[in-house]
Design an enzyme around this catalytic site. Structure first.
Site, PDB file in Angstrom:
ATOM      1  N   ASP A  38       0.866  -1.174   0.000  1.00 37.50           N
ATOM      2  CA  ASP A  38       0.000   0.000   0.000  1.00 37.50           C
ATOM      3  C   ASP A  38       0.902   1.223   0.000  1.00 37.50           C
ATOM      4  OD1 ASP A  38      -2.481   1.170  -0.179  1.00 37.50           O
ATOM      5  OD2 ASP A  38      -2.806   1.245   1.974  1.00 37.50           O
ATOM      6  N   THR A  39       0.437   2.272  -0.679  1.00 42.75           N
ATOM      7  CA  THR A  39       1.253   3.475  -0.829  1.00 42.75           C
ATOM      8  C   THR A  39       0.426   4.701  -0.500  1.00 42.75           C
ATOM      9  OG1 THR A  39       2.585   2.495  -2.587  1.00 42.75           O
ATOM     10  CG2 THR A  39       2.533   4.892  -2.497  1.00 42.75           C
ATOM     11  N   HIS A  52       9.681   5.157  -4.272  1.00 44.53           N
ATOM     12  CA  HIS A  52       9.284   4.520  -3.020  1.00 44.53           C
ATOM     13  C   HIS A  52       8.962   3.040  -3.240  1.00 44.53           C
ATOM     14  CE1 HIS A  52       6.405   6.761  -5.341  1.00 44.53           C
ATOM     15  NE2 HIS A  52       5.464   5.899  -5.001  1.00 44.53           N
TER      16      HIS A  52
HETATM   17  P1  ITT Z   1      -3.935  -1.438  -5.703  1.00 48.99           P
HETATM   18  O1  ITT Z   1      -5.031  -2.006  -6.564  1.00 48.99           O
HETATM   19  O2  ITT Z   1      -2.668  -2.222  -5.842  1.00 48.99           O
HETATM   20  O3  ITT Z   1      -4.347  -1.243  -4.256  1.00 48.99           O
HETATM   21  P2  ITT Z   1      -3.944   1.518  -5.877  1.00 48.99           P
HETATM   22  O4  ITT Z   1      -4.286   2.342  -7.073  1.00 48.99           O
HETATM   23  O5  ITT Z   1      -4.815   1.622  -4.668  1.00 48.99           O
HETATM   24  O6  ITT Z   1      -3.640   0.017  -6.354  1.00 48.99           O
HETATM   25  P3  ITT Z   1      -1.700   2.216  -4.171  1.00 48.99           P
HETATM   26  O7  ITT Z   1      -2.382   1.646  -2.992  1.00 48.99           O
HETATM   27  O8  ITT Z   1      -0.317   1.774  -4.463  1.00 48.99           O
HETATM   28  O9  ITT Z   1      -2.493   1.989  -5.528  1.00 48.99           O
HETATM   29  O10 ITT Z   1      -1.691   3.798  -4.040  1.00 48.99           O
HETATM   30  C1  ITT Z   1      -2.756   4.550  -3.494  1.00 48.99           C
HETATM   31  C2  ITT Z   1      -2.867   5.911  -4.164  1.00 48.99           C
HETATM   32  O11 ITT Z   1      -1.676   6.670  -3.893  1.00 48.99           O
HETATM   33  C3  ITT Z   1      -2.963   5.837  -5.685  1.00 48.99           C
HETATM   34  O12 ITT Z   1      -4.281   5.722  -6.124  1.00 48.99           O
HETATM   35  C4  ITT Z   1      -2.349   7.168  -6.095  1.00 48.99           C
HETATM   36  O13 ITT Z   1      -3.287   8.199  -5.977  1.00 48.99           O
HETATM   37  C5  ITT Z   1      -1.273   7.378  -5.042  1.00 48.99           C
HETATM   38  N1  ITT Z   1       0.019   6.840  -5.502  1.00 48.99           N
HETATM   39  C6  ITT Z   1       0.555   5.633  -5.167  1.00 48.99           C
HETATM   40  N2  ITT Z   1       1.744   5.453  -5.738  1.00 48.99           N
HETATM   41  C7  ITT Z   1       1.968   6.577  -6.474  1.00 48.99           C
HETATM   42  C8  ITT Z   1       3.014   6.979  -7.306  1.00 48.99           C
HETATM   43  O14 ITT Z   1       4.075   6.217  -7.517  1.00 48.99           O
HETATM   44  N3  ITT Z   1       2.934   8.175  -7.903  1.00 48.99           N
HETATM   45  C9  ITT Z   1       1.865   8.964  -7.708  1.00 48.99           C
HETATM   46  N4  ITT Z   1       0.828   8.652  -6.953  1.00 48.99           N
HETATM   47  C10 ITT Z   1       0.861   7.460  -6.325  1.00 48.99           C
END
Ligand code: ITT
Length: 192
Positions: free
Chosen positions: A69-70, A177
């Site tokens: 998760d990010t 990251h």
């Molecule tokens: P999953 O299906 O894998 O959960 P997700 O779109 O929810 O995919 P993440 O949990 O990795 O992706 O990230 C959550 C949000 O954070 C994502 O929707 C973006 O808005 C932002 N984000 C994550 N990584 C990013 C990146 O490398 N650059 C810019 N925004 C990012």
């Protein structure tokens, strides 16, 4: 070869980790195990959400599993949007809405410090491990660049003058990251 599941449907994330581990592990995505369930991310921290996803797969399918998760953590906003990054402007919002809200919240704010943080949770055998990747940087006042996704057009990583969206995917994938966390996971798995 040992099989491990990456609890994601995101093909880019799967390709990235497969490249880094260079064929030394068989990494399956959710589609490969015929899991079509929407795993709800109800946690209040990145760690909790990553664990929820990994635990779901481990308990239901029995595979060793990892999930990530990010979030974008902005200092002047007390770490927001953080775990809520993908739905900062509301449930049905898109990246443009999220960036517009962020720039609005930061209008006139001098402290533009922010960081992207990725957490990976690994459940392997009876063990649980966490890996973290952080990129510090700042939020600029307008959107610049076309590449990447999410908040990339407003985030300039430390030591650079261009946003992630201007730097492009090749550069971003070397310093991001997610890449930092993924490299740690890959090293752990390949040494094991
Ligand atoms: P999953 O299906 O894998 O959960 P997700 O779109 O929810 O995919 P993440 O949990 O990795 O992706 O990230 C959550 C949000 O954070 C994502 O929707 C973006 O808005 C932002 N984000 C994550 N990584 C990013 C990146 O490398 N650059 C810019 N925004 C990012």
């Amino acid at each position: 070869m040992k099989k491990i599941v990456f609890a994601t449907n995101n093909k880019h994330k799967l390709d990235e980790i497969r490249k880094i581990t260079d064929g030394s592990l068989q990494i399956l995505g959710l589609a490969d195990i015929h899991c079509e369930d929407e795993i709800e991310e109800t946690g209040t921290t990145l760690e909790e959400n990553a664990l929820l996803k990994a635990r779901y797969v481990k308990e239901k399918y029995g595979y060793d599993c990892f999930a990530d998760d990010t979030g974008l953590e902005v200092e002047a906003l007390g770490g927001a949007p953080g775990v809520y990054s993908s739905r900062y402007a509301g449930e049905a919002c898109n990246p443009a809405d999220n960036m517009a809200k962020l720039l609005h919240e930061l209008a006139g704010v001098k402290n533009r410090n922010a960081r992207f943080r990725t957490v990976i949770t690994l459940l392997i055998g009876d063990e649980m491990h966490f890996f973290e990747g952080v990129v510090n940087g700042r939020i600029i006042e307008e959107q610049r660049g076309e590449a990447g996704f999410g908040y990339d057009p407003v985030f300039v990583p430390e030591g650079k003058d261009q946003t992630f969206a201007e730097l492009g995917n090749d550069v971003k994938n070397q310093i991001s990251h997610r890449a930092l966390a993924t490299h740690q996971l890959a090293q752990f798995l390949t040494e094991r």
